[in-house]
Design an enzyme around this catalytic site. Structure first.
Site, short mmCIF file in Angstrom:
data_model
loop_
_atom_site.label_atom_id
_atom_site.label_comp_id
_atom_site.label_asym_id
_atom_site.label_seq_id
_atom_site.Cartn_x
_atom_site.Cartn_y
_atom_site.Cartn_z
N ASP A 20 0.88 -1.16 0.00
CA ASP A 20 0.00 0.00 0.00
C ASP A 20 0.93 1.23 0.00
O ASP A 20 2.13 1.10 0.28
CB ASP A 20 -0.87 -0.05 1.28
CG ASP A 20 -1.67 1.22 1.46
OD1 ASP A 20 -2.30 1.67 0.48
OD2 ASP A 20 -1.68 1.76 2.58
N LEU A 21 0.39 2.38 -0.32
CA LEU A 21 1.26 3.58 -0.39
C LEU A 21 1.13 4.46 0.86
O LEU A 21 2.07 4.57 1.67
CB LEU A 21 0.89 4.39 -1.64
CG LEU A 21 1.62 5.73 -1.78
CD1 LEU A 21 3.10 5.51 -2.08
CD2 LEU A 21 0.98 6.57 -2.89
N ASP A 22 -0.06 5.08 1.00
CA ASP A 22 -0.26 6.05 2.08
C ASP A 22 -0.18 5.38 3.45
O ASP A 22 -0.95 4.48 3.75
CB ASP A 22 -1.64 6.72 1.93
CG ASP A 22 -1.75 7.52 0.64
OD1 ASP A 22 -0.83 8.30 0.36
OD2 ASP A 22 -2.76 7.37 -0.06
N THR B 25 1.90 9.95 4.17
CA THR B 25 0.91 10.88 3.62
C THR B 25 -0.41 10.80 4.38
O THR B 25 -1.28 11.65 4.19
CB THR B 25 0.67 10.58 2.13
OG1 THR B 25 0.70 9.17 1.99
CG2 THR B 25 1.73 11.22 1.26
N LYS C 53 -8.85 5.54 6.42
CA LYS C 53 -7.58 5.03 5.88
C LYS C 53 -7.86 3.90 4.87
O LYS C 53 -8.63 2.98 5.18
CB LYS C 53 -6.68 4.52 7.00
CG LYS C 53 -6.02 5.67 7.75
CD LYS C 53 -4.98 5.18 8.73
CE LYS C 53 -4.38 6.35 9.48
NZ LYS C 53 -3.58 5.92 10.64
N ARG D 297 -11.39 8.42 -2.19
CA ARG D 297 -11.75 9.83 -1.96
C ARG D 297 -13.27 10.01 -1.90
O ARG D 297 -13.80 10.66 -1.01
CB ARG D 297 -11.16 10.68 -3.09
CG ARG D 297 -10.93 12.12 -2.71
CD ARG D 297 -10.37 12.91 -3.88
NE ARG D 297 -9.16 12.33 -4.44
CZ ARG D 297 -8.63 12.67 -5.62
NH1 ARG D 297 -9.19 13.59 -6.36
NH2 ARG D 297 -7.53 12.08 -6.06
N SER E 145 -2.70 0.60 -4.27
CA SER E 145 -3.17 1.76 -3.50
C SER E 145 -4.51 2.26 -4.01
O SER E 145 -4.80 2.17 -5.20
CB SER E 145 -2.13 2.88 -3.63
OG SER E 145 -2.67 4.10 -3.18
N ALA E 146 -5.30 2.82 -3.10
CA ALA E 146 -6.59 3.41 -3.49
C ALA E 146 -6.41 4.81 -4.05
O ALA E 146 -7.34 5.39 -4.60
CB ALA E 146 -7.50 3.48 -2.26
N LYS F 256 -11.21 -0.78 -1.18
CA LYS F 256 -10.90 -1.69 -0.08
C LYS F 256 -11.99 -1.51 0.98
O LYS F 256 -12.43 -0.38 1.17
CB LYS F 256 -9.53 -1.35 0.54
CG LYS F 256 -8.35 -1.44 -0.42
CD LYS F 256 -7.09 -0.85 0.22
CE LYS F 256 -5.95 -0.77 -0.78
NZ LYS F 256 -4.74 -0.10 -0.27
N GLU G 253 0.06 -3.30 4.66
CA GLU G 253 -1.05 -2.35 4.79
C GLU G 253 -1.08 -1.67 6.14
O GLU G 253 -0.78 -2.28 7.16
CB GLU G 253 -2.37 -3.13 4.67
CG GLU G 253 -3.07 -3.02 3.36
CD GLU G 253 -3.62 -1.63 3.05
OE1 GLU G 253 -3.68 -0.78 3.95
OE2 GLU G 253 -3.97 -1.39 1.88
N ASP G 254 -1.45 -0.39 6.17
CA ASP G 254 -1.61 0.31 7.45
C ASP G 254 -3.09 0.47 7.82
O ASP G 254 -3.39 0.96 8.90
CB ASP G 254 -0.97 1.70 7.41
CG ASP G 254 -1.73 2.66 6.51
OD1 ASP G 254 -2.11 2.24 5.39
OD2 ASP G 254 -1.97 3.81 6.91
#
Ligand code: BG6
Ligand code: MG
Length: 221
Positions: free
Chosen positions: A9-11, A17, A45, A49, A114-115, A145, A169-170
């Protein structure tokens, strides 16, 4: 040995971020008279958006027109991009580069799941776009997700069985998505919040190369 696919995952996993998303959503929510707490932020999280704004409006009992909805999304994203523009490599979270390089040396697949629709831009800003064999982001999927679409798409593009995929994943939504996809789920963050994950680490500094070697060798049953 079967090659494994490590899907990041990214953020909140590669870069912090998540704090910028929080600041931008809080400013937007407060501007329309809606309270926004860290606890509520936790529920956003990993969430797209559109879904995030829907949740905020529901919490505040606000009804808006389609046009207003689009405008609010644009305001939030502009604000968020203001933070992103200032990012550089120093914002990559501790030991992420070390782990990416280790997996690369071990010739494992490395993907992004990532979303975010801003994912490529952020990877470019922090200069690690070329570390990913496959990138699946918010522009490529329609189901948010905990729907596993984003991870299953990455697995398909890599021609890798879900059982041979490992997700970092966070977010709880992301851990659920990985579990639904029958992938190995590794939570990065709080043990209690992410207790549904197969493994949880506070951050990448806690992940040893021995652990990764085990994961590379092991088959998920
Ligand atoms: C996820 C974040 O990675 O991306 C969410 O955890 C965010 O907080 C989502 O809402 C969508 O991101 P963006 O950049 O397309 O608004
Ligand atoms: Mg995240």
């Amino acid at each position: 040995m079967t090659k494994k696919a490590f899907i990041f995952d990214l953020d909140g996993v590669i870069v912090d971020t998540a704090k910028y998303h929080f600041l931008a959503w809080k400013k937007l929510a407060n501007s329309i008279g809606v309270d926004f707490t860290e606890h509520q932020n936790e529920q956003l999280k990993g969430v797209s958006r559109v879904k995030s704004l829907e949740k905020i409006l529901a919490w505040g009992n606000k009804d808006v027109t389609e046009d207003e909805f689009m405008e609010l999304m644009a305001i939030k994203n502009d604000d968020y991009l203001g933070y992103i523009k200032k990012m550089d490599q120093s914002e990559i979270l501790p030991d992420v580069l070390k782990i990416l390089d280790f997996l690369g040396e071990k010739q494992q697949h490395i993907a992004l799941g990532s979303a975010s629709k801003n994912a490529r831009m952020i990877l470019e800003k922090v200069n690690i776009l070329d570390k990913f064999e496959v990138i699946v982001d918010g522009n490529d999927v329609s189901k948010a997700k905990p729907n596993p679409e984003v991870f299953l798409t990455a697995a398909r593009m890599l021609n890798c069985e879900p059982l041979n995929c490992i997700v970092f994943e966070d977010s709880l939504a992301g851990i659920k998505a990985a579990n639904i996809a029958s992938m190995v789920s590794i939570g990065i963050g709080d043990k209690e919040t992410l207790k549904e994950a197969d493994f949880v680490f506070k951050d990448f500094t806690e992940i040893s190369t021995e652990f990764l070697n085990e994961i590379i060798k092991k088959n998920k049953h």
